[in-house]
Design a protein around this motif. Structure first.
Motif, mmCIF file in Angstrom:
data_model
loop_
_atom_site.group_PDB
_atom_site.id
_atom_site.type_symbol
_atom_site.label_atom_id
_atom_site.label_comp_id
_atom_site.label_asym_id
_atom_site.label_seq_id
_atom_site.Cartn_x
_atom_site.Cartn_y
_atom_site.Cartn_z
ATOM 1 N N THR A 168 91.335 29.780 6.226
ATOM 2 C CA THR A 168 91.635 31.188 5.988
ATOM 3 C C THR A 168 92.809 31.615 6.856
ATOM 4 O O THR A 168 93.180 30.921 7.793
ATOM 5 C CB THR A 168 90.405 32.081 6.257
ATOM 6 O OG1 THR A 168 90.647 33.395 5.740
ATOM 7 C CG2 THR A 168 90.091 32.163 7.748
ATOM 8 N N THR A 221 95.821 31.575 5.933
ATOM 9 C CA THR A 221 96.880 30.592 5.707
ATOM 10 C C THR A 221 98.177 31.341 5.390
ATOM 11 O O THR A 221 98.388 31.791 4.264
ATOM 12 C CB THR A 221 96.519 29.650 4.537
ATOM 13 O OG1 THR A 221 95.188 29.173 4.704
ATOM 14 C CG2 THR A 221 97.480 28.483 4.483
ATOM 15 N N GLN A 257 100.440 30.690 -0.527
ATOM 16 C CA GLN A 257 100.692 30.767 -1.965
ATOM 17 C C GLN A 257 102.100 30.333 -2.336
ATOM 18 O O GLN A 257 102.396 30.096 -3.503
ATOM 19 C CB GLN A 257 100.410 32.177 -2.492
ATOM 20 C CG GLN A 257 101.350 33.261 -1.981
ATOM 21 C CD GLN A 257 100.861 33.939 -0.731
ATOM 22 O OE1 GLN A 257 100.578 33.279 0.261
ATOM 23 N NE2 GLN A 257 100.755 35.257 -0.771
ATOM 24 N N VAL A 306 94.401 28.582 -3.889
ATOM 25 C CA VAL A 306 94.872 29.576 -2.922
ATOM 26 C C VAL A 306 94.588 30.980 -3.447
ATOM 27 O O VAL A 306 94.881 31.295 -4.607
ATOM 28 C CB VAL A 306 96.385 29.412 -2.665
ATOM 29 C CG1 VAL A 306 96.891 30.488 -1.714
ATOM 30 C CG2 VAL A 306 96.684 28.037 -2.086
ATOM 31 N N LYS A 307 94.015 31.836 -2.592
ATOM 32 C CA LYS A 307 93.742 33.227 -2.940
ATOM 33 C C LYS A 307 94.340 34.151 -1.880
ATOM 34 O O LYS A 307 93.848 34.184 -0.747
ATOM 35 C CB LYS A 307 92.228 33.467 -3.043
ATOM 36 C CG LYS A 307 91.558 32.706 -4.179
ATOM 37 C CD LYS A 307 90.079 33.039 -4.267
ATOM 38 C CE LYS A 307 89.413 32.329 -5.440
ATOM 39 N NZ LYS A 307 87.961 32.649 -5.535
ATOM 40 N N PRO A 308 95.396 34.896 -2.214
ATOM 41 C CA PRO A 308 96.016 35.804 -1.232
ATOM 42 C C PRO A 308 95.046 36.888 -0.751
ATOM 43 O O PRO A 308 94.173 37.333 -1.491
ATOM 44 C CB PRO A 308 97.180 36.418 -2.009
ATOM 45 C CG PRO A 308 97.481 35.423 -3.092
ATOM 46 C CD PRO A 308 96.150 34.847 -3.480
ATOM 47 N N SER A 339 100.477 40.930 1.319
ATOM 48 C CA SER A 339 99.519 39.824 1.188
ATOM 49 C C SER A 339 100.155 38.504 1.620
ATOM 50 O O SER A 339 100.309 37.572 0.828
ATOM 51 C CB SER A 339 99.037 39.701 -0.263
ATOM 52 O OG SER A 339 98.410 40.894 -0.694
ATOM 53 N N CYS A 390 96.336 33.915 3.166
ATOM 54 C CA CYS A 390 95.500 33.455 2.057
ATOM 55 C C CYS A 390 94.197 32.835 2.533
ATOM 56 O O CYS A 390 94.091 32.354 3.659
ATOM 57 C CB CYS A 390 96.236 32.382 1.237
ATOM 58 S SG CYS A 390 97.783 32.922 0.518
ATOM 59 N N GLU A 391 93.231 32.828 1.636
ATOM 60 C CA GLU A 391 92.108 31.907 1.714
ATOM 61 C C GLU A 391 92.529 30.661 0.939
ATOM 62 O O GLU A 391 93.094 30.777 -0.147
ATOM 63 C CB GLU A 391 90.868 32.505 1.072
ATOM 64 C CG GLU A 391 90.303 33.722 1.760
ATOM 65 C CD GLU A 391 89.090 34.253 1.019
ATOM 66 O OE1 GLU A 391 87.968 34.086 1.516
ATOM 67 O OE2 GLU A 391 89.287 34.829 -0.066
ATOM 68 N N THR A 392 92.271 29.505 1.480
ATOM 69 C CA THR A 392 92.668 28.264 0.817
ATOM 70 C C THR A 392 91.466 27.343 0.719
ATOM 71 O O THR A 392 90.810 27.052 1.734
ATOM 72 C CB THR A 392 93.801 27.559 1.582
ATOM 73 O OG1 THR A 392 94.840 28.502 1.857
ATOM 74 C CG2 THR A 392 94.373 26.416 0.758
#
Length: 405
Positions: free
Chosen positions: A169, A171, A175, A209-211, A219, A222-224
């Protein structure tokens, strides 16, 4: 004409180098880019380069001056510390900026130069030096932030590769990144000694990957997620179990960068504090900000910021002449965070209600940007190791204080 003695003096080669740098900058740096910031290091994402920006980046990359002190045979400039100083002075003189940056330059590259194999250096360093590859950092996890050694992302040995599963997290720029340098667990029976340093392709199958949207509205983090991601054994830096040692060294480079270029740039970005105060608070008959207390706080802040900038410059020169950054970077990180946050708070106070706008009419673009800068700045004392963690490092490694159980 210079005498033979003058040509043999220590200053002569440096003067020649300065002359060469001026000529090269005059030929390659477009005047239209004067004073622009380094877009490559921004966390707001990559933007499309203009033809002038692309040409400038290529010129600096080909010359190796994006990373001027790195060895020439890896794509760096191969300059000594005196030449690096001259280069920076001449670039500043014409308003030139370094178009090559990011985490590859700030953190991973210097670490790989110390711990990587020759094959790994030849594979990764030239691309970093040219600015061709964007890197991100896989350290923090939902249950391993300040206590980073509690990380659980596991790399299982599958013979010729590792099979990686877990989550990271915060990160930064994940993205947009091409590759990730990550701390992973390769031995669940040991805490620090069970951690290894692994390189992972962000486009590998199983990477998601989720910003994360921040309070400032951007943003950049990210969560990766990593699900059965295959990573070649050749992507291991050092030996298994050496990740904690390598990871700590990388954090010293990170703190050096955060307290140096990042914090120093933010301190002197925008209008001078005195000018900002006069714009929003007016001036008395002597041309001073009327509020005496505010005047004194602005002066103290400017003195702290400029003293810090000079200290950073001295520390950078010492680091280049020794073995890179030391535990003293923790001091710089904490001081830089405090001064950066103080500046944002002081700016908001000066601007009053105009500094608290989020959207809509009645606020200038600069005022809205200040609101977001103030909110974003709250994280400065957290990322890269919180101030509390830095205090522990200072106590143990600089002051020699040990835990007493």
């Amino acid at each position: 004409m210079a005498s033979a003695a003058e040509l043999d003096s220590p200053a002569a080669p440096l003067d020649t180098f300065r002359h060469d740098v001026r000529g090269w900058l005059a030929e390659h740096f477009p005047a239209t880019l004067k004073g622009q910031d380094n877009a490559m290091s921004a966390l707001d994402g990559p933007s499309e380069d203009t033809p002038e920006q692309a040409a400038w980046k290529k010129a600096m990359g080909d010359k190796g001056w994006g990373v001027p002190a790195w060895p020439k045979h890896y794509g760096g400039g191969g300059l000594d510390k005196a030449e690096v100083r001259v280069l920076h002075e001449e670039m500043a003189r014409v308003g030139a900026w370094n178009p090559i940056g990011g985490m590859g330059v700030m953190m991973f590259g210097p670490t790989l130069l110390e711990y990587g194999t020759e094959e790994q250096k030849l594979e990764h360093i030239p691309a970093i030096a040219r600015g061709d590859v964007r890197w991100c950092q896989g350290y923090s996890e939902p249950g391993a932030g300040s206590d980073l050694a509690s990380l659980q992302m596991f790399a299982e040995d599958r013979g010729d590769h590792y099979l990686v599963n877990g989550q990271k997290t915060w990160t930064s720029g994940g993205q947009w990144a091409d590759k990730c340098f990550a701390l992973v667990r390769t031995d669940k029976s040991k805490k620090h000694e069970g951690i290894s340093f692994l390189l992972i392709d962000m486009d590998a199958e199983g990477v998601e990957v989720k910003p994360i949207r921040l309070i400032s509205g951007s943003s950049p983090f990210c969560e990766t997620f990593f699900t059965n991601v295959k990573v070649p054994k050749g992507n291991l830096i050092g030996r298994e179990g050496e990740g904690w040692t390598i990871g700590k060294r990388l954090l010293q480079h990170e703190r050096s960068s955060l307290s140096g270029g990042g914090s120093a740039a933010r301190m002197f970005a925008g209008k001078p504090m005195g000018a900002l105060a006069k714009e929003y608070r007016g001036a008395d008959e002597a041309g001073r900000v009327p509020d005496q207390d505010l005047r004194m706080r602005i002066v103290r802040h400017e003195m702290d910021a400029r003293a810090f900038a000079l200290t950073l410059r001295r520390a950078a020169l010492e680091a280049r002449s020794n073995q890179g950054p030391s535990a003293a970077t923790s001091i710089m990180k904490n001081v830089g965070a405090r001064i950066t946050q103080d500046r944002a708070e002081l700016s908001i106070e000066i601007m009053g209600m105009n500094g608290l706008g989020w959207d809509g009419e009645g606020f200038s673009a600069e005022e809205l940007a200040q609101t977001r800068t103030w909110l974003w700045g709250k994280a400065v004392s957290i990322y890269g190791g919180s101030s509390e963690i830095q205090n522990n490092v200072i106590a143990k490694r600089i002051l020699g204080m040990l835990d007493h159980q």
